[in-house]
Design a protein around this motif. Structure first.
Motif, mmCIF file in Angstrom:
data_model
loop_
_atom_site.group_PDB
_atom_site.id
_atom_site.type_symbol
_atom_site.label_atom_id
_atom_site.label_comp_id
_atom_site.label_asym_id
_atom_site.label_seq_id
_atom_site.Cartn_x
_atom_site.Cartn_y
_atom_site.Cartn_z
ATOM 1 N N VAL A 159 0.849 -1.185 0.000
ATOM 2 C CA VAL A 159 0.000 0.000 0.000
ATOM 3 C C VAL A 159 0.886 1.238 0.000
ATOM 4 O O VAL A 159 2.009 1.213 0.500
ATOM 5 C CB VAL A 159 -0.952 0.040 1.220
ATOM 6 N N PHE A 160 0.353 2.303 -0.567
ATOM 7 C CA PHE A 160 1.033 3.584 -0.477
ATOM 8 C C PHE A 160 0.043 4.630 -0.001
ATOM 9 O O PHE A 160 -1.163 4.541 -0.238
ATOM 10 C CB PHE A 160 1.669 3.993 -1.811
ATOM 11 N N GLY B 102 0.441 -3.969 10.335
ATOM 12 C CA GLY B 102 0.262 -5.356 10.763
ATOM 13 C C GLY B 102 -0.343 -6.265 9.714
ATOM 14 O O GLY B 102 -0.569 -7.454 9.988
ATOM 15 N N THR B 103 -0.596 -5.766 8.516
ATOM 16 C CA THR B 103 -1.253 -6.579 7.484
ATOM 17 C C THR B 103 -0.278 -7.465 6.711
ATOM 18 O O THR B 103 -0.711 -8.328 5.951
ATOM 19 C CB THR B 103 -1.971 -5.674 6.474
ATOM 20 N N GLY B 104 1.014 -7.223 6.857
ATOM 21 C CA GLY B 104 1.999 -7.967 6.082
ATOM 22 C C GLY B 104 2.309 -7.356 4.736
ATOM 23 O O GLY B 104 3.171 -7.857 4.004
ATOM 24 N N LEU B 105 1.629 -6.263 4.386
ATOM 25 C CA LEU B 105 1.869 -5.591 3.115
ATOM 26 C C LEU B 105 3.113 -4.704 3.195
ATOM 27 O O LEU B 105 3.515 -4.250 4.268
ATOM 28 C CB LEU B 105 0.671 -4.708 2.757
ATOM 29 N N GLU B 106 3.720 -4.441 2.033
ATOM 30 C CA GLU B 106 4.765 -3.431 1.959
ATOM 31 C C GLU B 106 4.123 -2.057 2.108
ATOM 32 O O GLU B 106 2.979 -1.841 1.683
ATOM 33 C CB GLU B 106 5.517 -3.539 0.640
ATOM 34 N N LEU B 107 4.872 -1.113 2.692
ATOM 35 C CA LEU B 107 4.353 0.218 2.982
ATOM 36 C C LEU B 107 5.239 1.271 2.323
ATOM 37 O O LEU B 107 6.459 1.135 2.293
ATOM 38 C CB LEU B 107 4.326 0.477 4.498
#
Length: 336
Positions: free
Chosen positions: A29-30, A47-52
């Motif tokens: 996500v961005f 905490g979702t495990g996504l890249e930020l």
């Protein structure tokens, strides 16, 4: 290609938004610096495990120390999945919205990137803090104020750019380039790539040492009616961008430069519907990725070639069916 989607900026909706983005199979996500803070949504999404990624945080009005603290803590929260994207904005916003100072934006933003990198490096224990630039000086870091290593290394610092000077500067000092979404294939090939190449040569690097993050407005749909509605929505954002003098170079490459002053005059009168009327479907197709999910993925490959390993997709002024987004993500992942 890794795929990153924009997280909802409101802190009341950011976590649900991030979970929905994870559900369609996106990699990250961005956040966008708009009506809400650019960092808070990423804290909630950590905490979702996504890249930020911030895309972008406006560098000029902020101290590099503030930026470094936010980047350091998000790198810890996300277990090493954060990238700090910085940008310059345009003069009227820096002076009249942020109350900041506008002064040689490429040089100042580049120095901000370098200062943040120096601070993060000092916290990682790689070198004492001794940054002395034209705009920023950072030479004091007592143990009381040193957070220490993140445990995951310093987060990369990327820089957003459109014009050749800003693009070259990004390639000289940053860890990566965020390609401006108001772009066309011709502008990317003939303006962005040469500046990128010069900047990397100046810094003694090549693309193996540098991240290019493509960005694109996407008008996607699985039926002709959905695509037509998406084109109309995207055209409104294109009209806004094209009214801004700073984005005139993209119009010049395409032979549309006479459009910019007309759109600018209409914007100052609040005549937004008329602005939209000046944007033709061929213009939308030149700027955006348009069509079915598979069509859009092929166009991304054709535009960005071997330069970008990541893409940030924008769906301005409309919400595609989640199934269409999931299919788009799948098609982009499948690109060779």
């Amino acid at each position: 290609m890794k795929v990153h989607l924009q997280v909802e900026g409101s802190p009341l909706r950011a976590l649900d938004s991030a979970r929905a983005i994870a559900a369609v199979g996106a990699d990250g996500v961005f956040s966008f610096e708009g009506p809400h803070d650019v960092f808070v949504p990423l804290v909630l999404a950590a905490g979702t495990g996504l890249e930020l990624m911030t895309n972008v945080a406006i560098a000029g009005p902020r101290s590099p120390l503030h930026l470094a603290h936010a980047a350091h803590d998000l790198q810890m929260l996300s277990a090493g999945r954060f990238r700090l994207g910085l940008g310059s904005q345009i003069r009227v916003h820096i002076e009249k919205r942020y109350g900041g100072r506008w002064d040689r934006p490429a040089r100042r933003t580049g120095e901000s990137v370098a200062a943040v990198q120096a601070i993060l490096s000092a916290w990682e224990g790689k070198a004492p803090l001794d940054f002395r630039g034209e705009f920023f000086t950072h030479t004091l870091m007592p143990p009381t104020f040193d957070p220490g290593p993140t445990g995951y290394g310093a987060p990369p610092v990327l820089m957003g750019a459109l014009g050749p000077v800003m693009t070259r500067t990004a390639a000289e000092v940053a860890d990566g380039l965020l390609v401006m979404p108001f772009n066309t294939t011709a502008h990317f090939v003939h303006r962005t790539v040469p500046a990128l190449t010069r900047g990397l040569a100046n810094s003694g690097r090549d693309l193996t040492d540098f991240d290019v993050v493509a960005q694109a407005m996407v008008a996607v749909g699985r039926t002709a009616a959905e695509v037509a509605a998406a084109i109309d929505a995207v055209a409104r954002l294109i009209a806004f961008y094209a009214s801004t003098p700073a984005y005139r170079p993209v119009l010049e490459v395409e032979g549309w430069e006479d459009l910019q002053p007309r759109l600018n005059a209409l914007s100052k009168q609040g005549r937004y519907a008329e602005m939209r009327g000046l944007i033709t479907e061929p213009m939308v197709r030149a700027v955006a990725l348009v069509g079915s999910p598979a069509d859009c993925a092929v166009q991304a490959r054709e535009r960005f070639g071997d330069y970008a390993r990541d893409i940030c997709c924008y769906f301005p002024h409309y919400e595609p069916d989640p199934a269409a987004i999931a299919e788009l993500v799948h098609c982009l992942h499948a690109l060779p």
